[in-house]
Design an enzyme around this catalytic site. Structure first.
Site, mmCIF file in Angstrom:
data_model
loop_
_atom_site.group_PDB
_atom_site.id
_atom_site.type_symbol
_atom_site.label_atom_id
_atom_site.label_comp_id
_atom_site.label_asym_id
_atom_site.label_seq_id
_atom_site.Cartn_x
_atom_site.Cartn_y
_atom_site.Cartn_z
ATOM 1 N N TYR A 56 0.850 -1.199 0.000
ATOM 2 C CA TYR A 56 0.000 0.000 0.000
ATOM 3 C C TYR A 56 0.886 1.251 0.000
ATOM 4 O O TYR A 56 1.511 1.589 1.000
ATOM 5 C CB TYR A 56 -0.958 0.028 1.191
ATOM 6 C CG TYR A 56 -1.936 -1.126 1.253
ATOM 7 C CD1 TYR A 56 -2.252 -1.874 0.118
ATOM 8 C CD2 TYR A 56 -2.545 -1.480 2.449
ATOM 9 C CE1 TYR A 56 -3.135 -2.939 0.178
ATOM 10 C CE2 TYR A 56 -3.444 -2.539 2.513
ATOM 11 C CZ TYR A 56 -3.727 -3.262 1.380
ATOM 12 O OH TYR A 56 -4.605 -4.317 1.445
ATOM 13 N N HIS A 122 -0.220 -12.072 0.810
ATOM 14 C CA HIS A 122 -1.221 -11.222 0.141
ATOM 15 C C HIS A 122 -1.914 -11.971 -1.001
ATOM 16 O O HIS A 122 -3.124 -11.818 -1.205
ATOM 17 C CB HIS A 122 -0.529 -9.958 -0.372
ATOM 18 C CG HIS A 122 -1.410 -8.745 -0.378
ATOM 19 N ND1 HIS A 122 -0.942 -7.480 -0.152
ATOM 20 C CD2 HIS A 122 -2.735 -8.585 -0.589
ATOM 21 C CE1 HIS A 122 -1.946 -6.611 -0.221
ATOM 22 N NE2 HIS A 122 -3.041 -7.268 -0.489
ATOM 23 N N SER A 201 -12.826 -5.052 1.618
ATOM 24 C CA SER A 201 -13.782 -4.279 0.805
ATOM 25 C C SER A 201 -15.227 -4.607 1.203
ATOM 26 O O SER A 201 -16.071 -4.881 0.325
ATOM 27 C CB SER A 201 -13.554 -4.514 -0.692
ATOM 28 O OG SER A 201 -12.236 -4.170 -1.063
ATOM 29 N N PRO A 202 -15.541 -4.558 2.506
ATOM 30 C CA PRO A 202 -16.894 -4.955 2.945
ATOM 31 C C PRO A 202 -17.969 -3.956 2.525
ATOM 32 O O PRO A 202 -19.152 -4.279 2.586
ATOM 33 C CB PRO A 202 -16.753 -4.991 4.475
ATOM 34 C CG PRO A 202 -15.665 -4.012 4.779
ATOM 35 C CD PRO A 202 -14.683 -4.152 3.637
ATOM 36 N N LEU A 203 -17.547 -2.756 2.102
ATOM 37 C CA LEU A 203 -18.509 -1.756 1.623
ATOM 38 C C LEU A 203 -18.501 -1.700 0.093
ATOM 39 O O LEU A 203 -18.934 -0.707 -0.497
ATOM 40 C CB LEU A 203 -18.160 -0.375 2.208
ATOM 41 C CG LEU A 203 -18.121 -0.314 3.742
ATOM 42 C CD1 LEU A 203 -17.627 1.048 4.216
ATOM 43 C CD2 LEU A 203 -19.501 -0.624 4.323
ATOM 44 N N GLY A 204 -17.989 -2.751 -0.545
ATOM 45 C CA GLY A 204 -17.938 -2.748 -2.010
ATOM 46 C C GLY A 204 -17.123 -1.581 -2.533
ATOM 47 O O GLY A 204 -17.502 -0.927 -3.501
ATOM 48 N N ARG A 205 -15.987 -1.332 -1.863
ATOM 49 C CA ARG A 205 -15.083 -0.214 -2.226
ATOM 50 C C ARG A 205 -15.834 1.118 -2.183
ATOM 51 O O ARG A 205 -15.593 2.017 -2.994
ATOM 52 C CB ARG A 205 -14.421 -0.454 -3.594
ATOM 53 C CG ARG A 205 -13.669 -1.781 -3.622
ATOM 54 C CD ARG A 205 -13.007 -2.076 -4.939
ATOM 55 N NE ARG A 205 -12.407 -3.412 -4.931
ATOM 56 C CZ ARG A 205 -11.197 -3.703 -4.466
ATOM 57 N NH1 ARG A 205 -10.443 -2.750 -3.985
ATOM 58 N NH2 ARG A 205 -10.742 -4.941 -4.483
ATOM 59 N N GLY A 206 -16.772 1.207 -1.272
ATOM 60 C CA GLY A 206 -17.523 2.447 -1.080
ATOM 61 C C GLY A 206 -18.842 2.476 -1.839
ATOM 62 O O GLY A 206 -19.755 3.220 -1.488
ATOM 63 N N PHE A 207 -18.959 1.633 -2.879
ATOM 64 C CA PHE A 207 -20.144 1.679 -3.750
ATOM 65 C C PHE A 207 -21.434 1.422 -2.970
ATOM 66 O O PHE A 207 -22.457 2.088 -3.181
ATOM 67 C CB PHE A 207 -19.991 0.633 -4.865
ATOM 68 C CG PHE A 207 -21.132 0.629 -5.827
ATOM 69 C CD1 PHE A 207 -21.131 1.466 -6.927
ATOM 70 C CD2 PHE A 207 -22.238 -0.195 -5.618
ATOM 71 C CE1 PHE A 207 -22.198 1.478 -7.802
ATOM 72 C CE2 PHE A 207 -23.313 -0.178 -6.491
ATOM 73 C CZ PHE A 207 -23.289 0.661 -7.583
HETATM 74 N N1 LIG Z 1 -6.292 -8.599 1.004
HETATM 75 C C1 LIG Z 1 -6.511 -7.853 -0.044
HETATM 76 O O1 LIG Z 1 -6.159 -8.212 -1.169
HETATM 77 C C2 LIG Z 1 -7.208 -6.532 0.112
HETATM 78 C C3 LIG Z 1 -7.771 -5.878 -1.008
HETATM 79 C C4 LIG Z 1 -8.430 -4.656 -0.811
HETATM 80 C C5 LIG Z 1 -8.513 -4.120 0.467
HETATM 81 N N2 LIG Z 1 -7.944 -4.773 1.529
HETATM 82 C C6 LIG Z 1 -8.038 -4.221 2.896
HETATM 83 O O2 LIG Z 1 -9.409 -4.062 3.230
HETATM 84 C C7 LIG Z 1 -9.662 -2.735 3.664
HETATM 85 C C8 LIG Z 1 -11.073 -2.314 3.316
HETATM 86 O O3 LIG Z 1 -11.344 -2.469 1.944
HETATM 87 P P1 LIG Z 1 -11.477 -1.252 0.920
HETATM 88 O O4 LIG Z 1 -10.893 -0.043 1.541
HETATM 89 O O5 LIG Z 1 -10.950 -1.763 -0.366
HETATM 90 O O6 LIG Z 1 -13.033 -1.073 0.671
HETATM 91 P P2 LIG Z 1 -14.315 -0.729 1.563
HETATM 92 O O7 LIG Z 1 -13.999 -0.797 2.986
HETATM 93 O O8 LIG Z 1 -15.384 -1.578 1.008
HETATM 94 O O9 LIG Z 1 -14.611 0.784 1.093
HETATM 95 C C9 LIG Z 1 -13.708 1.824 1.286
HETATM 96 C C10 LIG Z 1 -14.233 3.034 0.539
HETATM 97 O O10 LIG Z 1 -15.505 3.395 1.068
HETATM 98 C C11 LIG Z 1 -15.486 4.739 1.532
HETATM 99 N N3 LIG Z 1 -16.252 4.737 2.803
HETATM 100 C C12 LIG Z 1 -15.921 4.137 3.968
HETATM 101 N N4 LIG Z 1 -16.895 4.305 4.896
HETATM 102 C C13 LIG Z 1 -17.858 5.022 4.293
HETATM 103 C C14 LIG Z 1 -19.101 5.523 4.725
HETATM 104 N N5 LIG Z 1 -19.554 5.288 5.962
HETATM 105 N N6 LIG Z 1 -19.855 6.243 3.838
HETATM 106 C C15 LIG Z 1 -19.417 6.490 2.583
HETATM 107 N N7 LIG Z 1 -18.241 6.028 2.109
HETATM 108 C C16 LIG Z 1 -17.466 5.307 2.958
HETATM 109 C C17 LIG Z 1 -14.032 5.087 1.721
HETATM 110 O O11 LIG Z 1 -13.813 6.458 1.466
HETATM 111 P P3 LIG Z 1 -13.008 7.426 2.484
HETATM 112 O O12 LIG Z 1 -11.735 6.731 2.838
HETATM 113 O O13 LIG Z 1 -12.820 8.650 1.674
HETATM 114 O O14 LIG Z 1 -13.917 7.593 3.650
HETATM 115 C C18 LIG Z 1 -13.342 4.231 0.654
HETATM 116 O O15 LIG Z 1 -13.366 4.899 -0.589
HETATM 117 C C19 LIG Z 1 -8.560 -1.920 2.970
HETATM 118 O O16 LIG Z 1 -8.339 -0.677 3.619
HETATM 119 C C20 LIG Z 1 -7.383 -2.859 3.060
HETATM 120 O O17 LIG Z 1 -6.750 -2.744 4.338
HETATM 121 C C21 LIG Z 1 -7.304 -5.961 1.357
#
Ligand SMILES: NC(=O)c1ccc[n+]([C@@H]2O[C@H](COP(=O)([O-])OP(=O)(O)OC[C@H]3O[C@@H](n4cnc5c(N)ncnc54)[C@H](OP(=O)(O)O)[C@@H]3O)[C@@H](O)[C@H]2O)c1
Length: 323
Positions: A56, A122, A201-207
């Site tokens: 990262y 990873h 990505s439990p929030l679908g990457r924010g979607f």
């Molecule tokens: N093992 C792997 O291969 C892998 C792959 C991907 C991710 N990960 C890990 O998993 C973690 C979480 O996944 P992710 O960050 O990909 O996706 P996520 O948690 O599904 O979504 C993150 C996105 O949602 C937005 N967000 C968060 N909370 C929100 C809310 N309450 N309302 C509106 N928007 C919101 C964030 O924006 P803001 O930051 O601007 O708030 C960011 O753009 C990562 O940080 C990483 O540590 C691991």
């Protein structure tokens, strides 16, 4: 915060993903000071599992966490990952014992700590038998450099082979209302073996939060531009699931982000989602999911959301996923 179990590691049942603080999601830019406040607020609210990776940034996300955790290192369960960067001069994925031994020392230095609580591979390196990788990790446990072993995006055969060498504490893979492929085979095997599950990505990457209503909002530097679910056509189709989630959330009296997380939490005490945010207000909102109870009828409707179209990674990255 209620607690959850990843193997024999106890953590608050909602973690914090730190990736977006330094990489991947560029809407609104990056703000280290707000990211550090977000980590502090998370700890205050009972979050213990904090997730990063050497890739990262690369590297700078671990350095940012070291700054955020100054004086608070003992209050968290710190997880990082190796394997997407080769330290032996190879092209591509590298989980060879030699690469791991260099990677761990780099992460320890950047994180300014003497141990990593949970150290994940990873992605599976098909050029290195998983037994060799886990054997090297077991040596790092014996040396006191890491405490627990994790794997990411691995299939059943790899999980069984790895766990036979040394107990695996957690598997971290994408899992959310719009990425459900862990349910059929992986989760039952993890439960059989006593391994915890960390949905990324439990929030679908924010979607799924409904905060992005058009893919035109994404800057060209945003990772989601290359994710098929965000492509023209797919994006508009996928808005249906975000709208369905919003309607159920309104009934529940919670936000879509909270309901998306509560749906995961309802799957069991061995599930620890790591929603990513770099903002205090969103962190507080997401942690609020700990108090959201969903009825069986609401859970069933969430299970039945319109499925997403488009792969959950770009094609080249899908090839790294072990099934
Ligand atoms: N093992 C792997 O291969 C892998 C792959 C991907 C991710 N990960 C890990 O998993 C973690 C979480 O996944 P992710 O960050 O990909 O996706 P996520 O948690 O599904 O979504 C993150 C996105 O949602 C937005 N967000 C968060 N909370 C929100 C809310 N309450 N309302 C509106 N928007 C919101 C964030 O924006 P803001 O930051 O601007 O708030 C960011 O753009 C990562 O940080 C990483 O540590 C691991």
């Amino acid at each position: 915060m209620k607690q959850a179990q990843l193997g024999d590691l106890q953590v608050g049942r909602l973690g914090l993903g730190a990736m977006g603080m330094s990489a991947a999601y560029s809407i609104g830019g990056f703000d280290d000071a707000e990211s550090i406040r977000t980590v502090h607020r998370a700890i205050d609210l009972g979050v213990t599992l904090i997730d990063t990776a050497e890739v990262y940034g690369p590297f700078v996300n671990e350095e940012l966490l070291a700054r955020a955790l100054e004086g608070r290192r003992d209050q968290v369960v710190l997880a990082t990952k190796f394997g997407l960067i080769s330290h032996t001069g190879r092209d591509g994925l590298d989980s060879s014992p030699a690469s791991i031994r260099t990677a761990v020392d780099g992460s320890l230095k950047r994180l300014e700590t003497d141990h990593i609580d949970l150290y994940y591979q990873h992605r599976l390196d098909r050029g290195t038998p998983i037994e060799d990788t886990v054997g090297a990790l077991a040596e790092l446990i014996a040396a006191g450099k890491i405490r627990h072993i994790g794997l990411s995006e691995v299939g059943v055969d790899t999980i069984r082979r790895a766990h036979a060498v040394h107990p695996i504490a957690a598997v971290q893979s994408e899992y959310s209302l719009w990425t459900r492929d862990q349910e059929a085979e992986i989760l039952p095997v993890l439960r059989e073996l006593g391994i915890g599950f960390v949905p990324y990505s439990p929030l679908g990457r924010g979607f799924l939060t409904g905060s992005i209503r058009s893919n035109a909002e994404l800057p060209d530097t945003d990772y989601r531009k290359s994710n098929p679910r965000f492509f023209d056509g797919n994006f508009e189709h996928n808005l249906r699931s975000a709208d369905e989630l919003r309607a159920i959330s309104d009934e529940v009296g919670a936000t879509p982000a909270q309901v998306a997380l509560a749906w995961l939490l309802a799957k069991g005490p061995d599930i620890v989602p790591i929603p990513g945010t770099k903002r205090v207000a969103r962190l507080e909102e997401n942690v609020g999911a700990d108090a959201v109870e969903l009825s069986p009828e609401q859970l069933a409707r969430l299970d039945g959301l319109t499925p997403a179209v488009g792969g959950h990674h770009a094609e080249a990255q899908m090839a790294w996923i072990d099934r």
